[in-house]
Design a protein around this motif. Sequence first.
Motif, mmCIF file in Angstrom:
data_model
loop_
_atom_site.group_PDB
_atom_site.id
_atom_site.type_symbol
_atom_site.label_atom_id
_atom_site.label_comp_id
_atom_site.label_asym_id
_atom_site.label_seq_id
_atom_site.Cartn_x
_atom_site.Cartn_y
_atom_site.Cartn_z
ATOM 1 N N PHE A 28 -27.167 2.970 -0.482
ATOM 2 C CA PHE A 28 -27.696 1.738 -1.078
ATOM 3 C C PHE A 28 -27.463 0.510 -0.197
ATOM 4 O O PHE A 28 -27.589 -0.620 -0.649
ATOM 5 N N GLU A 29 -27.125 0.766 1.066
ATOM 6 C CA GLU A 29 -27.025 -0.303 2.069
ATOM 7 C C GLU A 29 -26.112 -1.464 1.647
ATOM 8 O O GLU A 29 -26.461 -2.631 1.795
ATOM 9 N N VAL A 30 -24.946 -1.089 1.110
ATOM 10 C CA VAL A 30 -23.977 -2.113 0.719
ATOM 11 C C VAL A 30 -23.339 -2.689 1.980
ATOM 12 O O VAL A 30 -22.837 -1.951 2.823
ATOM 13 N N GLU A 31 -23.393 -4.016 2.121
ATOM 14 C CA GLU A 31 -22.830 -4.638 3.312
ATOM 15 C C GLU A 31 -21.491 -5.309 3.050
ATOM 16 O O GLU A 31 -20.669 -5.455 3.944
ATOM 17 N N ARG A 32 -21.282 -5.723 1.810
ATOM 18 C CA ARG A 32 -19.967 -6.313 1.488
ATOM 19 C C ARG A 32 -19.646 -5.998 0.030
ATOM 20 O O ARG A 32 -20.531 -5.717 -0.773
ATOM 21 N N TRP A 33 -18.350 -6.059 -0.261
ATOM 22 C CA TRP A 33 -17.898 -5.759 -1.616
ATOM 23 C C TRP A 33 -17.710 -7.048 -2.389
ATOM 24 O O TRP A 33 -17.137 -8.004 -1.872
ATOM 25 N N ASP A 34 -18.201 -7.091 -3.621
ATOM 26 C CA ASP A 34 -18.013 -8.269 -4.445
ATOM 27 C C ASP A 34 -16.632 -8.270 -5.074
ATOM 28 O O ASP A 34 -16.132 -9.294 -5.512
ATOM 29 N N LYS A 35 -16.027 -7.088 -5.122
ATOM 30 C CA LYS A 35 -14.697 -6.983 -5.689
ATOM 31 C C LYS A 35 -14.026 -5.814 -4.990
ATOM 32 O O LYS A 35 -14.650 -4.779 -4.782
ATOM 33 N N GLU A 36 -12.787 -6.015 -4.633
ATOM 34 C CA GLU A 36 -12.062 -4.961 -3.944
ATOM 35 C C GLU A 36 -10.597 -5.120 -4.308
ATOM 36 O O GLU A 36 -10.001 -6.153 -4.032
ATOM 37 N N GLU A 37 -10.042 -4.137 -4.991
ATOM 38 C CA GLU A 37 -8.636 -4.292 -5.375
ATOM 39 C C GLU A 37 -7.877 -2.989 -5.223
ATOM 40 O O GLU A 37 -8.416 -1.919 -5.455
ATOM 41 N N PRO A 38 -6.591 -3.088 -4.843
ATOM 42 C CA PRO A 38 -5.798 -1.871 -4.735
ATOM 43 C C PRO A 38 -5.517 -1.315 -6.122
ATOM 44 O O PRO A 38 -5.422 -2.070 -7.090
ATOM 45 N N TYR A 39 -5.409 -0.024 -6.223
ATOM 46 C CA TYR A 39 -5.071 0.608 -7.481
ATOM 47 C C TYR A 39 -3.723 1.276 -7.284
ATOM 48 O O TYR A 39 -3.606 2.299 -6.618
ATOM 49 N N SER A 40 -2.694 0.626 -7.803
ATOM 50 C CA SER A 40 -1.353 1.088 -7.461
ATOM 51 C C SER A 40 -0.606 1.591 -8.680
ATOM 52 O O SER A 40 0.329 0.979 -9.136
ATOM 53 N N ASP A 41 -1.054 2.726 -9.206
ATOM 54 C CA ASP A 41 -0.362 3.318 -10.346
ATOM 55 C C ASP A 41 0.490 4.489 -9.887
ATOM 56 O O ASP A 41 0.931 5.298 -10.662
ATOM 57 N N SER A 42 0.675 4.590 -8.574
ATOM 58 C CA SER A 42 1.276 5.785 -8.018
ATOM 59 C C SER A 42 2.665 5.464 -7.458
ATOM 60 O O SER A 42 2.930 4.331 -7.070
ATOM 61 N N TRP A 43 3.548 6.442 -7.456
ATOM 62 C CA TRP A 43 4.929 6.228 -7.018
ATOM 63 C C TRP A 43 5.333 7.257 -5.985
ATOM 64 O O TRP A 43 4.854 8.384 -6.009
ATOM 65 N N VAL A 44 6.250 6.866 -5.110
ATOM 66 C CA VAL A 44 6.930 7.852 -4.268
ATOM 67 C C VAL A 44 8.427 7.565 -4.335
ATOM 68 O O VAL A 44 8.845 6.445 -4.625
ATOM 69 N N SER A 45 9.221 8.596 -4.075
ATOM 70 C CA SER A 45 10.674 8.414 -4.078
ATOM 71 C C SER A 45 11.124 8.013 -2.685
ATOM 72 O O SER A 45 10.513 8.400 -1.683
ATOM 73 N N GLU A 46 12.220 7.241 -2.658
ATOM 74 C CA GLU A 46 12.711 6.748 -1.383
ATOM 75 C C GLU A 46 14.233 6.785 -1.426
ATOM 76 O O GLU A 46 14.839 6.447 -2.442
ATOM 77 N N ILE A 47 14.866 7.198 -0.341
ATOM 78 C CA ILE A 47 16.332 7.292 -0.310
ATOM 79 C C ILE A 47 16.938 5.955 0.116
ATOM 80 O O ILE A 47 16.479 5.331 1.078
ATOM 81 N N ASP A 48 17.943 5.535 -0.633
ATOM 82 C CA ASP A 48 18.694 4.342 -0.264
ATOM 83 C C ASP A 48 19.869 4.815 0.597
ATOM 84 O O ASP A 48 20.821 5.410 0.100
ATOM 85 N N TYR A 49 19.779 4.598 1.900
ATOM 86 C CA TYR A 49 20.750 5.194 2.816
ATOM 87 C C TYR A 49 22.145 4.554 2.749
ATOM 88 O O TYR A 49 23.099 5.078 3.287
ATOM 89 N N PHE A 50 22.271 3.419 2.030
ATOM 90 C CA PHE A 50 23.615 2.857 1.839
ATOM 91 C C PHE A 50 24.407 3.691 0.845
ATOM 92 O O PHE A 50 25.625 3.720 0.878
ATOM 93 N N ARG A 51 23.684 4.362 -0.059
ATOM 94 C CA ARG A 51 24.374 5.158 -1.082
ATOM 95 C C ARG A 51 24.369 6.650 -0.742
ATOM 96 O O ARG A 51 25.220 7.392 -1.210
ATOM 97 N N CYS A 52 23.386 7.061 0.007
ATOM 98 C CA CYS A 52 23.186 8.488 0.274
ATOM 99 C C CYS A 52 24.379 9.087 1.025
ATOM 100 O O CYS A 52 24.866 8.506 2.006
ATOM 101 N N VAL A 53 24.869 10.263 0.534
ATOM 102 C CA VAL A 53 25.978 10.929 1.218
ATOM 103 C C VAL A 53 25.481 12.172 1.958
ATOM 104 O O VAL A 53 26.264 13.002 2.400
#
Lengths: 72, 323
Positions: free
Chosen positions: B49-74
Amino acid sequence: MVNRWGIGSSEKMYSIAEKIAKKHNAVIKAKIPYSRDLVEAYVRGIPIVEFYPDHEISKIFRSIAKEILDVV
Amino acid sequence: MLEIAVASGKGGVGKSTLSSTLILYLKERGYDIIAVDADADAPNLHLIFEVERWDKEEPYSDSWVSEIDYFRCVNCGICHNVCTYGAVSLVEGRYYINPMICEGCLTCSLACPEKAIRRKRVNRGVIRLSYTKYGFPLWTSELSPGRPNSGRLVTEIKNRAKAMAKENTISVVDSAAGIGCQVISSLSGANVALLVAEPTPASLSDLKRIHIIAKQFSLPSALVINKYDMNSEFVEEIIKYAREENIDVIGMVPYDDHVPKAMAEMRPLIKQYNEAPASKALVEIARIVEERIIRGWSDWSRSHRPSKPARYVPIIIKPGEKA
């Protein structure tokens, strides 16, 4: 591999593909021309290298296969 | 609102070509149209449909990842042992959670005796809207590479489309190939499954699988047979299946070089080659969709709605039992 060579603005798209390939240190090995013969072989469920062994496309596939064999 | 989901199971059989024709035809006939590109892995309806620009563009951030806090990690490695996804590995002597593999299930965080694992919000992808030059809005989305669950994005943009729909709006959902997560999201909540098949055993096999999903949602189904003349002997097989399953065969489209050509030229087929054989066949199909399915909705849906599917009974294996 660039597939369906010859339809649309192949030359222009090819130069884009070349740039991307270069960026990722890849080489474009072959251009497979757009051909109805390929469709014909596909619907019969026979690989084109068997259906039309002398076809231009079959030759391309064979040379690629040979190159892979040389590497492994 | 009427939601038409275009699906096929197999890829490359003509979903986007059919969707774009239907969208443009109905728009020209004066319908209020919303287009939804429901392939979050590899969206490309916007290219047609030859879209050249987006009228609206937003991140969808409902997702999670785990991350280690190395100050506490043994560095005990419990997180490594409990992760079923294999996302935790030793990198230069320290345990590390690979965010490309982590699904954000938090098992490691629950198991960690040092409470050294926190979760971090990440973008699942982007959702986008464009008011196309053809006068209808197009919703699309793009999954971040490595993130799971494209179906969530598809559901989200379908909901956005619903929110802007009026009573008589037609929403055309161009679903992805396959029968996975995002295709299920495409069919869920739709009113019609518009299926596409080509006369090959592979396409028939995939058609059967996508139709099982359509039946699970009690969707009435219509079928378009594309490239029918490339293997005409097999067309009968497809029609036979459709008849047994009460799928309405609404048309056939010939194999036509203009289709890949228009695609390479990044133009809608019926705008680029309106005289091409495939264009004419597709416009006729769009006309039938309008007349038979949209205008004749109550009759058509009644006569093509599948009978209630068998209840899905999960197999439960208790600990210690064998499957």
